[in-house]
Design an enzyme around this catalytic site. Structure first.
Site, mmCIF file in Angstrom:
data_model
loop_
_atom_site.group_PDB
_atom_site.id
_atom_site.type_symbol
_atom_site.label_atom_id
_atom_site.label_comp_id
_atom_site.label_asym_id
_atom_site.label_seq_id
_atom_site.Cartn_x
_atom_site.Cartn_y
_atom_site.Cartn_z
ATOM 1 N N ASP A 547 -1.926 3.162 7.402
ATOM 2 C CA ASP A 547 -2.650 1.891 7.363
ATOM 3 C C ASP A 547 -3.999 2.055 6.679
ATOM 4 O OD1 ASP A 547 -3.440 3.528 9.456
ATOM 5 O OD2 ASP A 547 -4.039 1.880 10.752
ATOM 6 N N ARG A 551 -10.564 5.981 9.296
ATOM 7 C CA ARG A 551 -10.851 6.042 10.739
ATOM 8 C C ARG A 551 -9.781 6.853 11.474
ATOM 9 N NH1 ARG A 551 -9.591 -0.031 11.068
ATOM 10 N NH2 ARG A 551 -7.378 -0.093 11.583
ATOM 11 N N ASP A 552 -9.955 6.945 12.768
ATOM 12 C CA ASP A 552 -9.013 7.711 13.599
ATOM 13 C C ASP A 552 -7.724 6.914 13.779
ATOM 14 O OD1 ASP A 552 -10.272 5.694 14.951
ATOM 15 O OD2 ASP A 552 -10.510 6.804 16.827
ATOM 16 N N GLU A 553 -6.978 6.780 12.706
ATOM 17 C CA GLU A 553 -5.738 6.022 12.802
ATOM 18 C C GLU A 553 -4.680 6.656 11.891
ATOM 19 O OE1 GLU A 553 -6.364 2.132 13.860
ATOM 20 O OE2 GLU A 553 -4.267 1.615 13.901
ATOM 21 N N ASP A 560 2.559 -3.203 7.987
ATOM 22 C CA ASP A 560 1.826 -3.044 6.731
ATOM 23 C C ASP A 560 2.781 -2.539 5.647
ATOM 24 O OD1 ASP A 560 0.355 -2.654 9.165
ATOM 25 O OD2 ASP A 560 -1.399 -2.060 8.021
ATOM 26 N N TRP A 616 7.025 -5.930 12.345
ATOM 27 C CA TRP A 616 6.770 -4.492 12.233
ATOM 28 C C TRP A 616 8.119 -3.780 12.358
ATOM 29 C CZ3 TRP A 616 2.909 -7.635 12.359
ATOM 30 C CH2 TRP A 616 1.622 -7.226 12.011
ATOM 31 N N GLU A 821 -9.335 -4.283 4.939
ATOM 32 C CA GLU A 821 -8.418 -4.588 6.037
ATOM 33 C C GLU A 821 -8.477 -6.055 6.424
ATOM 34 O OE1 GLU A 821 -9.371 -2.439 9.604
ATOM 35 O OE2 GLU A 821 -7.403 -2.860 10.472
ATOM 36 N N HIS A 848 -7.225 -0.701 3.088
ATOM 37 C CA HIS A 848 -6.058 -1.132 3.856
ATOM 38 C C HIS A 848 -5.201 -1.943 2.896
ATOM 39 C CE1 HIS A 848 -6.139 -0.572 8.257
ATOM 40 N NE2 HIS A 848 -5.206 -1.499 8.338
HETATM 41 C C1 BGC Z 1 -3.669 -1.173 11.956
HETATM 42 C C2 BGC Z 1 -2.912 -2.262 11.272
HETATM 43 C C3 BGC Z 1 -1.664 -2.433 12.066
HETATM 44 C C4 BGC Z 1 -2.133 -3.009 13.368
HETATM 45 C C5 BGC Z 1 -1.121 -3.552 14.290
HETATM 46 C C6 BGC Z 1 -4.085 -1.695 13.279
HETATM 47 O O1 BGC Z 1 -4.878 -0.850 13.996
HETATM 48 O O2 BGC Z 1 -4.704 -0.685 11.216
HETATM 49 O O3 BGC Z 1 -2.916 -2.288 9.947
HETATM 50 O O4 BGC Z 1 -0.625 -3.060 11.481
HETATM 51 O O5 BGC Z 1 -3.002 -2.135 14.029
HETATM 52 O O6 BGC Z 1 -1.651 -4.679 14.721
#
Ligand code: BGC
Length: 984
Positions: A547, A551-553, A560, A616, A821, A848
């Site tokens: 995504d 960041r911490d993701e 997405d 999703w 984003e 994003h």
């Molecule tokens: C992500 C999004 C993702 C979403 C789900 C976020 O934290 O960065 O792009 O689809 O969470 O709602």
């Protein structure tokens, strides 16, 4: 414009090309020569190029035993097309050079196929190097020369092919339990010395790790990939890589080394630390505690004998090397004073190193693992992945270096480097100074108003690297290895004097998916946006479609991915990247059938008990469908058919009796819409119909006709239920949001006679909100497609060119170099905090790709490059200029130049509209045909290369619609001009 060289297409050729016959065909085909240059074609200007196997160039160690081969034809001739092909595959290059195809001689096979040609030679075993070449017969049945030779090799196919054993260092350290404190262990260096008694014919390393490895042989780094072997659910499967290291081998003493770090296996992943997931809620050790290494070097000597050097407890290991911390999210710390010298060369004294241990030695290690599902006990001790799989995507590489553009000093001692471009990767640091000097590098995407680095949006990602100088008078050069960052700016502290620009070089990293698309138009803001989308894709096609990179993701968010996948296919060749990720997706499928929110799926997030979400979860069908559509890939369908069928079974069972959405899981729906929500049940119903239709297409593509019928019937039932529930008696939709209108059109939920009125109502809504869109991830992807398709094209172009918040242009005019984003990731009113006043600290990425999905429309509709059917065998060129002077804010786009390098070669569409005429330059690659649509009333108005088109030259007039003319053409370049009438 390329001068025409080809004679007319012959009738048999047109038949061979699969072009339908018509009166126009025969008239064109038998028309007298136009008198324009009709040079004699010869096979000399018809070449076979770009040999690829499983989408990859010269792949090593694949585990597909009937791989698909492909090639591209090159010819500037009009109508160039293949009528037959021959593939030779041999065990040695010498045999291949003598046409001794001891693995496969396909013989001459009639037909146009240049892609997905399935190897049908002798069964392949492990470690087989295959040398191959191709020739092709052109449309006049003349053979090309043989192509240059290419190779692929198979890897280790069965568990029994591995004699190496998993090794680790002895690890008595306790499992980390303090969530608020970072635990960042050093990387381990491993080494093994061995002797190569004979001259070496070939040497190959097969390697895997729980964690990340970097291999060295005799002092040289092996390969140019990073973050190997890759991220899988290690409890189910691991990836391995294959490297040809023949050139690095020496006769006599050799030394093999590996540096191993935590990576996804043991390091910090996602927002685990932020929200308290994982073992002891620390966000690390999601798969295990102690990284492990498996490497097997296989040497073939010139005399035919073989020797294997594999990881085992005779290897030596130390954790006292320079890499003191190495974490994907947190960063890397390097103490150059602790460098190990020539540790990966023979003769090194490793007396102070320890013996490696079998990875099993570290034993069981139980820990409580928490996520939204609850807390359970897991074993973080070593467990060999039950299966090792060859990595099937292109490796992550440094694909570009960026010089720093500017250095500022926003506060004493802190120097800010600006690369002028937001991207993902690392830097190369060049520095000179006294030993022990500690340089700290902090990374960020944006600056505060006072010019200091903005890092709030990184949340828990520390994104900080440190380097301690050894004090080399000649200077020192360093790059981190096991971390990466998403950034445009780097803050450097700790330097003893102001650093010059050359101190840092940006290293752009991502899976090396070859860039394929380019879009430019008369609106330079949107030309820049097209580049921003491509940059954002590069920053996020990083092991998986993430995504965001900062960041911490960095999770493989499915919503997405599905929204963006078609755009992605224009920007780059993503076939192999998705081949790999779709395996991760299937692996992450929930036991009850849903695809999860993100893949891989190391921890569950969202609403308790829900591990999926509408749109999703549907990525599990939409992405394979797109790969089939773009690349004509049917194997991806077959590979995941069972999984997709289970998914559809679950979707059916979790749908209300009337077919509308019932089990919607995490209710993200039209995520990040602008105060214009759409009920998730509504979204779910549209997506259900969409995936039923796509499953029907996929079933047909692999010859499952009866299942196709079942899915089409099911789609029809869902649409009926949709109409009953959401379409009012007056034909309006019961849900007022923009996205509700968009999805109803895009997912074809409506009776055709309602489409134009609903599109008009959508346009009215947009106009009523000041020509602003309010759509989120799902609506935005489809908004312009729906408008253009249903009579509101001018509105689509106007939205595309909008500069006001919320819009794509707003980002660009506010300095964006990547896609944000949120529409309000930054606004002039609220800065980084957005309308809710807390954005930056919560989630506010500037890289994003989801909103960049509009580029699908820019390529397919505005430039008009599309495929009819799967795989761009028959191309549609249907440019859509807007009407003039319908936009009071900004001059409507009046020219577009777009190109897309398909698997067949370059497709280009460049149009220009003036008050007097409409001009279109088109390039169609060899071995394909195209329908070209022009805004003309009849063929008599149109010229091609300044001559009337009715004279033929491979152009056939096929259809006249209102104000539009369809021509059928073969390969070649064409310049059309039409005196100006209304756009089609
Ligand atoms: C992500 C999004 C993702 C979403 C789900 C976020 O934290 O960065 O792009 O689809 O969470 O709602």
């Amino acid at each position: 414009m390329i001068p025409r060289l080809a004679p007319l297409l012959s009738l048999p050729t047109l038949i061979a090309l699969g072009v339908a016959l018509s009166a126009a065909v025969s008239s064109a085909a038998t028309a007298p020569s136009s008198g324009r240059a009709a040079a004699t074609a010869s096979a000399e200007d018809y070449r076979v190029a770009e040999l690829r196997c499983e989408y990859l160039t010269e792949p090593r160690g694949i585990d597909v035993l009937q791989p698909r081969l492909s090639w591209r034809l090159e010819s500037a001739r009009r109508g160039a097309a293949q009528t037959g092909w021959q593939v030779l595959v041999a065990t040695t290059s010498e045999k291949l050079a003598h046409d001794e195809a001891d693995l496969w001689d396909s013989g001459r096979v009639a037909g146009p196929q240049t892609h997905q040609v399935v190897y049908a030679g002798r069964p392949l075993g492990a470690r087989q190097v295959c040398h191959w070449k191709v020739r092709s017969w052109d449309e006049q049945a003349r053979p090309s020369r043989w192509s240059d030779a290419a190779t692929w090799s198979t890897g280790l196919l069965h568990a029994g092919d591995w004699t190496a054993t998993w090794i680790s260092f002895r690890d008595d350290s306790p499992t980390h339990t303090e969530r608020q404190k970072l635990e960042l262990p050093p990387a381990a260096h491993y080494r093994k010395e061995f002797s190569a008694a004979q001259p070496v014919r070939r040497a190959t390393i097969y390697a895997s790790a729980l964690g990340l490895y970097e291999l060295h042989l005799n002092g040289a780094r092996v390969g140019d990939g990073y973050f190997e072997p890759g991220w899988a659910d290690y409890a189910q499967r691991g990836y391995y890589r294959t490297h040809d290291v023949t050139a690095l081998m020496r006769r006599g003493a050799n030394a093999l080394g590996a540096i191993v770090a935590d990576g996804w296996y043991a390091g910090y992943v996602g927002y685990g630390q932020l929200v308290g997931y994982g073992p002891h809620r620390t966000g690390r050790n999601l798969y295990g505690h102690t990284p492990a290494l498996l490497a097997q070097l296989e040497i073939e000597y010139a005399d035919g004998t073989r020797e294997t050097v594999g990881t085992d407890p005779t290897w030596r290991v130390t954790r006292a090397g320079p890499i003191r911390e190495a974490d994907l999210l947190m960063g890397e710390s390097y103490d150059a004073r602790a460098e190990l010298g020539r540790w990966a060369e023979p003769g090194y004294d490793a007396a102070r190193w320890e013996s490696a241990v079998p990875a099993t030695t570290n034993g069981r290690r139980e820990a409580p693992f928490s996520d939204v599902v609850g807390t359970r006990t897991v074993d973080l001790g070593f467990q060999a992945p039950p299966r090792l799989q060859a990595y099937s995507a292109p490796p992550i590489r440094i694909t570009q270096e960026l010089p720093a553009r500017k250095v500022t000093q926003p506060k004493p001692g802190a120097y800010l480097f600006d690369f002028g471009q937001n991207f993902a990767g690392n830097v190369r640091l060049r520095i000179k100074g006294p030993p022990g000097t500690k340089i700290t590098l902090r990374y960020g995407e944006m600056l505060h108003r006072d010019g200091t680095l903005m890092t709030e949006n990184l949340r828990k990602a520390r994104a900080t690297d440190t380097y301690i100088l050894r004090g080399d008078p000649g200077g020192e050069v360093w790059s981190p290895r096991f971390t990466y960052h998403g950034f445009q700016f780097v803050e450097v502290t700790g330097v003893t004097e102001p650093p010059p620009l050359e101190t840092l070089t940006g290293l752009v990293m991502h899976n090396d998916t070859p860039l394929r698309g380019r879009f430019e138009c008369s609106d330079e803001v949107m030309t820049r946006f097209a580049q921003n989308a491509q940059w954002t894709q590069r920053a996020n096609y990083f092991e998986i479609p993430t995504d965001c990179p900062q960041r911490d993701e960095r999770l493989g968010w499915m919503g997405d991915a599905q929204a963006y996948v078609r755009t992605a296919s224009f920007n780059a060749d993503i076939a192999a990247f998705f081949t790999k990720w779709l395996d991760d997706v299937e692996e992450a499928q929930r036991s009850f059938g849903a695809y999860p929110d993100y893949a891989p799926y190391p921890m569950a997030h969202g609403t308790p008990g829900k591990t999926f979400g509408t749109a999703w979860t549907d990525a599990g069908v939409i992405c394979p469908w797109t790969i089939w559509k773009v690349y004509g890939d049917t194997r991806v369908i077959e590979r995941h058919w069972g999984s997709m069928t289970r998914f559809m079974g679950w979707r059916q069972a979790s749908t209300a009796v009337d077919g509308t959405g019932a089990s919607i899981g995490n209710p993200w729906g039209d995520w990040l819409n602008v105060d214009d929500p759409t009920p998730v049940e509504y979204v779910d119903t549209c997506y259900h119909a969409l995936v039923c239709t796509q499953m029907a297409d996929l079933a047909e593509a692999i010859g499952r006709a009866s299942e196709a019928t079942l899915y089409r019937d099911r789609a029809a039932r869902v649409r009926k239920a949709f109409a009953a529930r959401y379409v009012e008696k007056d034909g309006r939709l019961g849900v007022p949001s923009q996205t509700a209108h968009v999805l109803a059109l895009w997912a074809e939920m409506l009776d055709p006679k309602l489409q134009a009125p609903i599109a008009a109502q959508l346009a009215d809504k947009i106009a009523a909100s000041g020509h602003r869109m309010t759509t989120g991830f799902l609506g935005t992807r489809a908004l312009l497609l729906a408008l253009s398709e249903h009579g509101q094209h001018d509105m689509a172009v106007r939205l595309f060119q909008n500069r006001q918040y919320p819009s794509w242009g707003y980002e660009v005019v506010n300095g964006a170099t990547t896609v944000w984003e949120r529409w309000d990731s930054f606004t002039t009113e609220h800065g980084f905090e957005g309308r809710n006043g807390r954005q930056n600290a919560a989630m506010n990425s500037f890289s994003h790709y989801a909103f960049g999905a509009v580029m699908e429309w820019a390529y397919r509709v505005l430039a008009g490059i599309d495929t009819a059917g799967p795989g761009y065998r028959h191309i549609v060129i249907r440019p859509r200029p807007p009407s003039a002077a319908r936009n009071p804010d900004v001059a409507p786009i009046h020219w577009v130049r777009a190109q897309y390098d398909s698997h067949h070669g370059r497709i280009a569409s460049a149009w220009r509209q003036t008050p007097e005429k409409f001009e279109l330059d088109v390039t169609i690659p060899p071995n394909t045909t195209a329908s070209v649509w022009l805004p003309a009333r009849d063929a008599g108005q149109v010229t091609e290369s300044d001559a009337p088109i009715t004279t033929g030259d491979g152009i056939r007039v096929e259809e006249k619609a209102a104000g539009a003319l369809r021509l059928e053409v073969g390969a070649g370049s064409y310049h059309f001009a039409v005196p100006r009438i209304n756009s089609p």
